[in-house]
Design an enzyme around this catalytic site. Structure first.
Site, PDB file in Angstrom:
ATOM      1  N   THR A 116      44.902 -41.580 -34.824  1.00 12.39           N
ATOM      2  CA  THR A 116      45.722 -42.135 -36.070  1.00 12.39           C
ATOM      3  C   THR A 116      47.125 -41.972 -35.789  1.00 12.39           C
ATOM      4  OG1 THR A 116      46.149 -42.602 -38.208  1.00 12.39           O
ATOM      5  CG2 THR A 116      44.771 -40.366 -37.840  1.00 12.39           C
ATOM      6  N   TYR A 141      43.346 -37.310 -44.695  1.00  9.46           N
ATOM      7  CA  TYR A 141      43.027 -38.274 -43.691  1.00  9.46           C
ATOM      8  C   TYR A 141      43.464 -37.922 -42.361  1.00  9.46           C
ATOM      9  CZ  TYR A 141      42.888 -42.624 -40.733  1.00  9.46           C
ATOM     10  OH  TYR A 141      42.792 -43.201 -39.634  1.00  9.46           O
TER      11      TYR A 141
END
Ligand code: UDP
Length: 324
Positions: A116, A141
């Protein structure tokens, strides 16, 4: 090829499954359906269990002799990761560790990892992220995913395992034939939320913060169509099999839109108006994240076809309308 695909019932996994299935690969999907949907499994065989069930996972990997693993299963919501960090380290880091360990142990030498842009945090100059930009994630995250990239890098140096980590920017839209799309319950992603407003499922929405250092004060993101992202996985798989080396690649188009621009585009493309309120910043949000997009095209020959915000929004809206 014989492929293990984790998280194949989820948003991105189901689009990749659709492409790989069309190409005739022999696919086993491991998905516990915690956020995914069975109807999204258009191809392959489904094994319904949680990746935490390591013994069951090992049994499967040992028996099936996969040639590649594509690892999508994980948790992906930035604000939730701030609230529930342990869930993210369990689902994203711990489960990946076990999966990598078992792939390495049982001779699965090709691994594709859903990474990501959140790895960059606010570190990149003007928010333009090259693969060499410092990795300073600003939320659990991003940190949970960074640790997995590190495990893959270190493991690949001393074993036969090669990997491609695709650092996704903001994935949006639905399959252009509307065979699959985003079904996530309680979605938090911008284009999904705005599409829900446009279809009348939500009365209105909020814009989180207009005091960022961007053109209109709202956050800027590089929105990429999910079918283009899915194709990047197919290209990455070919790269792994032919080149037998590893790569870390940004997956974005190389330009960004502000939250306000996206919301205006949704209203214009759908012809629907809805209430939009400006509120405070959301925890964990970086100001600007745009991919420096050259490397993925050079290394794996990725040629995106849907670099068009109107098309992304239209497919998201049409899918949303079809869901209701
Ligand atoms: N966003 C917003 N309202 C919403 C959902 C998202 O203003 O209802 C903003 C969010 O703060 C961020 C951008 O839209 O600046 C993209 O957020 P999203 O959750 O879609 O993806 P992320 O970049 O967090 O992975």
């Amino acid at each position: 090829m014989k492929i293990l695909l984790t998280g194949g019932a989820g948003y991105i996994g189901s689009h990749v499954l659709n492409l790989l299935g069309q190409d005739g690969h022999d696919i086993v999907v491991v998905d516990n359906l915690s956020t995914g949907r069975k109807e999204a499994l258009l191809y392959g065989r489904h094994e319904e269990f949680n990746l935490e069930e390591t013994e069951r996972l090992e049994e499967l990997i040992k028996k099936e002799k996969f040639q590649a693993c594509l690892h999508f299963a994980g948790s992906i919501i930035v604000p939730e990761s701030v609230e529930k960090p342990i869930k993210y380290y369990q689902n994203n880091t711990q489960n990946s560790l076990e999966l990598i360990r078992l792939c390495e142990k049982h001779g699965v030498h090709n691994f594709i990892f859903s990474s990501t842009a959140a790895l960059y945090g606010d570190s990149a100059t003007n928010g333009i992220c090259t693969e060499e930009s410092p990795l300073i994630p600003i939320n659990p995250y991003g940190r949970s995913k960074l640790m997995t990239e590190m495990m893959l890098e270190d493991t690949s140096k001393v074993t036969n395992l090669n990997y491609v980590a695709l650092r996704y920017f903001n994935v949006a839209g639905a399959n252009v034939d509307l065979k699959v799309g985003q079904c996530s319950p309680n979605a938090t992603h911008l284009i999904k939320i705005a599409s829900e407003c446009a279809t009348g499922k939500r009365p209105g929405m909020e814009i989180f913060g207009e005091d960022y250092d961007t053109k209109d004060g709202t956050c800027v993101r590089d929105y990429i169509h999910v079918d283009d992202l899915a194709q990047a996985h197919v290209d990455a798989l070919k790269f792994l099999v032919t080149k037998k080396e590893s790569a870390v690649l940004n997956c974005g188009y190389g330009h960004g839109y502000s939250v306000k621009e996206v919301v205006e585009t949704v209203k214009r493309v759908t012809g629907k108006d809805f209430e939009v309120k400006i509120t405070g910043r959301r925890a964990g949000d970086a100001g600007t994240l745009i991919s420096k997009a050259g490397k993925i095209r050079e290394v794996i020959g990725w040629t995106p076809k849907y670099d068009d915000l109107d098309l992304i929004v239209r497919t998201a809206f049409e899918w949303e309308a079809k869901l209701s």
